[in-house]
Scaffold this active site. Structure first.
Site, PDB file in Angstrom:
ATOM      1  N   ALA A  11      12.079 -33.689  12.762  1.00  0.00           N
ATOM      2  CA  ALA A  11      12.267 -34.307  11.446  1.00  0.00           C
ATOM      3  C   ALA A  11      12.423 -33.263  10.358  1.00  0.00           C
ATOM      4  CB  ALA A  11      11.077 -35.211  11.136  1.00  0.00           C
ATOM      5  N   ARG A  17      23.084 -35.809   2.967  1.00  0.00           N
ATOM      6  CA  ARG A  17      23.991 -36.926   2.650  1.00  0.00           C
ATOM      7  C   ARG A  17      23.276 -38.182   2.165  1.00  0.00           C
ATOM      8  NH1 ARG A  17      26.982 -36.912   8.193  1.00  0.00           N
ATOM      9  NH2 ARG A  17      25.142 -35.698   8.756  1.00  0.00           N
TER      10      ARG A  17
HETATM   11  C1  UD1 Z   1      22.288 -33.718  18.127  1.00  0.00           C
HETATM   12  C2  UD1 Z   1      22.600 -33.236  19.531  1.00  0.00           C
HETATM   13  C3  UD1 Z   1      23.807 -33.993  20.052  1.00  0.00           C
HETATM   14  C4  UD1 Z   1      23.536 -35.477  20.025  1.00  0.00           C
HETATM   15  C5  UD1 Z   1      23.133 -35.914  18.631  1.00  0.00           C
HETATM   16  C6  UD1 Z   1      22.653 -37.352  18.691  1.00  0.00           C
HETATM   17  C7  UD1 Z   1      21.966 -30.897  19.610  1.00  0.00           C
HETATM   18  C8  UD1 Z   1      22.427 -29.504  19.550  1.00  0.00           C
HETATM   19  N1  UD1 Z   1      22.880 -31.831  19.481  1.00  0.00           N
HETATM   20  O1  UD1 Z   1      23.400 -33.366  17.323  1.00  0.00           O
HETATM   21  O2  UD1 Z   1      24.085 -33.595  21.387  1.00  0.00           O
HETATM   22  O3  UD1 Z   1      24.663 -36.199  20.446  1.00  0.00           O
HETATM   23  O4  UD1 Z   1      22.047 -35.122  18.135  1.00  0.00           O
HETATM   24  O5  UD1 Z   1      22.441 -37.846  17.407  1.00  0.00           O
HETATM   25  O6  UD1 Z   1      20.776 -31.144  19.779  1.00  0.00           O
HETATM   26  N2  UD1 Z   1      16.697 -30.992  13.388  1.00  0.00           N
HETATM   27  C9  UD1 Z   1      15.625 -30.207  13.090  1.00  0.00           C
HETATM   28  N3  UD1 Z   1      15.817 -28.865  12.936  1.00  0.00           N
HETATM   29  C10 UD1 Z   1      17.026 -28.283  13.076  1.00  0.00           C
HETATM   30  C11 UD1 Z   1      18.137 -29.107  13.382  1.00  0.00           C
HETATM   31  C12 UD1 Z   1      17.929 -30.447  13.535  1.00  0.00           C
HETATM   32  O7  UD1 Z   1      14.498 -30.685  12.956  1.00  0.00           O
HETATM   33  O8  UD1 Z   1      17.115 -27.073  12.936  1.00  0.00           O
HETATM   34  C13 UD1 Z   1      16.478 -32.423  13.552  1.00  0.00           C
HETATM   35  C14 UD1 Z   1      17.196 -33.237  12.505  1.00  0.00           C
HETATM   36  O9  UD1 Z   1      16.354 -33.498  11.407  1.00  0.00           O
HETATM   37  C15 UD1 Z   1      17.513 -34.507  13.264  1.00  0.00           C
HETATM   38  C16 UD1 Z   1      17.677 -34.045  14.711  1.00  0.00           C
HETATM   39  O10 UD1 Z   1      17.013 -32.820  14.796  1.00  0.00           O
HETATM   40  O11 UD1 Z   1      16.432 -35.431  13.224  1.00  0.00           O
HETATM   41  C17 UD1 Z   1      19.139 -33.920  15.106  1.00  0.00           C
HETATM   42  O12 UD1 Z   1      19.753 -32.920  14.348  1.00  0.00           O
HETATM   43  P1  UD1 Z   1      21.265 -32.969  13.915  1.00  0.00           P
HETATM   44  O13 UD1 Z   1      21.579 -31.722  13.200  1.00  0.00           O
HETATM   45  O14 UD1 Z   1      21.556 -34.247  13.241  1.00  0.00           O
HETATM   46  O15 UD1 Z   1      21.969 -32.926  15.345  1.00  0.00           O
HETATM   47  P2  UD1 Z   1      23.413 -33.393  15.694  1.00  0.00           P
HETATM   48  O16 UD1 Z   1      24.395 -32.379  15.275  1.00  0.00           O
HETATM   49  O17 UD1 Z   1      23.627 -34.792  15.261  1.00  0.00           O
END
Ligand code: UD1
Ligand code: CA
Length: 454
Positions: A11, A17
């Site tokens: 989280a 956005r």
């Molecule tokens: C991720 C997955 C993707 C999947 C998608 C589903 C990876 C690399 N990719 O992509 O395969 O299809 O979710 O929705 O995992 N977050 C953190 N710290 C970070 C980055 C993200 O806590 O450094 C959390 C975000 O708050 C979010 C979740 O992880 O709750 C997903 O992150 P997001 O950047 O949205 O991943 P996607 O690019 O959508």
């Protein structure tokens, strides 16, 4: 032997956005923060530990989630989902780690249970879904034998990989002992320069770990919230599900598309709810209760057979069996009505008990009052309970009749079976059984002349 479970909820994302000062995962769905939905569902799995990885808005997040026996792990810089998971690893003990996302609120308990069951025996489980268009998601790559070999992110896809319809929901069940080692092997030499949790799959395959996949029964179980458009869409999906549950359990709804439940609705049989009603907190509706159109109910208990007519606002109130409320009535906190009470249009009741069969039918304010049974309050009556500094109680005993347009200046007691005359301002106790008149005597001036134009 059931294995010991850890849950990690990612989280840390800012939620750019959402265009909001509130961290994304604290935005409400059905009256509850997104991440709280995830926590509540995860609790159903009885995890030994539940760790929330946070970044942006950490203090707000910890305040909103205080007192829930959660672990928190700070991810100071958002370097990717793998990096986020790594922040929680020092807090994990146990066999299986379930990775959930704080912005994917509607995954159902049974789906997570299926994923955990499929990953038993040291396998790695991935919740995947088949979509006609998986654009934007990581794709599940399988070999000729149909075994998962790795996940490729959208931005790293070849055209062939982009055509794969099986997507990664992101939700995974991982063998905890392997995590620290695998996470230290992650590299960020990819299109986004991030440490991807999805790269754990290729490492597991290399180490001979079996990969199991499970699909959710409903596509919306894997849908996330990145903007308010998606939040609104998931809210509607969730409300439709809640409406279906009520209908299936026998509650009549004029239109399942026009009800909003932001909490829980408990109900007896033959309850009927007309359009555009909002329910917040815990609402209990007894057998045969009818709720008219456009009512707002928050933390209220309504006993069997009561009818709430349209356009009522009820909060922290109790309504007795067979009572009739509204239209246009307001029951404020501490309004406790016994059976067969009638509260009519433009009547406000606050912190008052009203005993059986009493009626306040028109344009009145009843506050800080103890009202007996069988009382009738005339139109336009006010309990003047406040001198600008202190509040005082009004006591109206059984079978009193209050005339129209009275002001009852508290503290005051109107004795049993007393009657007060219309238009009275009652400032002293009115004795039981008597008529009390407190208004100027009517006089007529026989020889009075109307003024004439000069
Ligand atoms: C991720 C997955 C993707 C999947 C998608 C589903 C990876 C690399 N990719 O992509 O395969 O299809 O979710 O929705 O995992 N977050 C953190 N710290 C970070 C980055 C993200 O806590 O450094 C959390 C975000 O708050 C979010 C979740 O992880 O709750 C997903 O992150 P997001 O950047 O949205 O991943 P996607 O690019 O959508
Ligand atoms: Ca995402």
């Amino acid at each position: 032997m059931s294995s010991v479970l850890n849950v990690v909820i990612l989280a840390a994302g800012k939620g750019t956005r959402m265009y909001s000062s509130l961290p994304k995962v604290l935005h409400s769905l059905a009256g509850k923060p997104l991440v709280q939905h995830v926590i509540d569902t995860a609790r159903g799995l009885n995890p030994a530990q539940l760790v929330v990885v946070y970044g942006f808005g950490g203090e707000q997040l910890q305040n909103a989630l205080a007192g829930q026996n959660l672990g928190f792990a700070l991810q100071a810089e958002q370097l990717g989902t793998g990096h986020a998971l790594a922040q929680a690893v020092p807090q994990l003990q146990g066999d299986v780690t379930l990775m959930l996302y704080g912005d994917v609120p509607l995954t159902r308990l049974q789906t997570l249970q299926q994923l955990l069951a499929a990953s038993q025996g040291g396998k790695l489980g991935i919740l995947t879904d088949i979509l006609d268009d998986a654009t934007g998601y990581g794709r599940i790559v399988r070999n000729g034998a149909g075994q998962v070999t790795h996940i490729v992110e959208q931005k790293d896809c070849t055209p062939d990989e982009a055509a794969i319809k099986e997507m990664n929901t992101g939700i995974m069940a991982l063998p905890t002992v392997k995590l620290a080692g695998w996470l230290s092997e992650l590299k960020n030499d990819n299109a986004q320069g991030e440490y991807y949790a999805t790269d754990l799959i290729a490492l597991a395959v290399r180490d001979g770990i079996e990969i199991a996949t499970v699909h959710p029964a409903m596509h919306w179980e894997a849908e996330g919230v990145n903007n308010k458009l998606q939040l609104a869409a998931l809210e509607r999906i969730h409300q439709q599900e809640l409406a279906k549950q009520l209908l299936t359990a026998g509650v009549g709804l004029a239109d399942p598309e026009r009800i909003d439940i932001r909490g829980e609705v408990l109900h007896g049989q033959d309850v009927y709810i007309d359009v555009n009603c909002v329910f917040e907190g815990r609402v209990e509706l007894g057998q045969g209760v009818r709720i008219g159109a456009n009512c707002y109910l928050k933390n209220v208990t309504i006993a069997a057979g009561a009818v709430i007519h349209p356009f009522c606002h009820l909060e922290e109130a109790t309504v007795g069996a067979g009572s009739l409320i509204g239209p246009y009535a307001r029951l404020r906190p501490g309004a406790e009505l016994a059976a067969e009470v009638h509260i009519g249009n433009f009547v406000e009741v606050k912190k008052s008990t009203i005993a059986q069969g009493s009626k306040v039918n028109h344009l009145s304010y009843i506050g800080d009052t103890t009202m007996g049974a069988g009382v009738n309050v005339g139109a336009g009556t006010i309990t003047a309970n406040y001198d600008g500094v202190n509040k005082f109680r009004t006591v109206i005993e059984d079978e009193v009749r209050i005339g129209s347009n009275n002001v009852l200046v508290a503290p005051i007691t109107i004795g049993a079976q007393a009657t007060t005359a219309a238009g009275s301002v009652i400032t002293k106790d009115a004795p039981a059984g008597q008529l009390t008149v407190a208004r100027a005597k009517q006089v007529s001036i026989a020889n009075w002349q109307r003024p004439t134009k000069k």
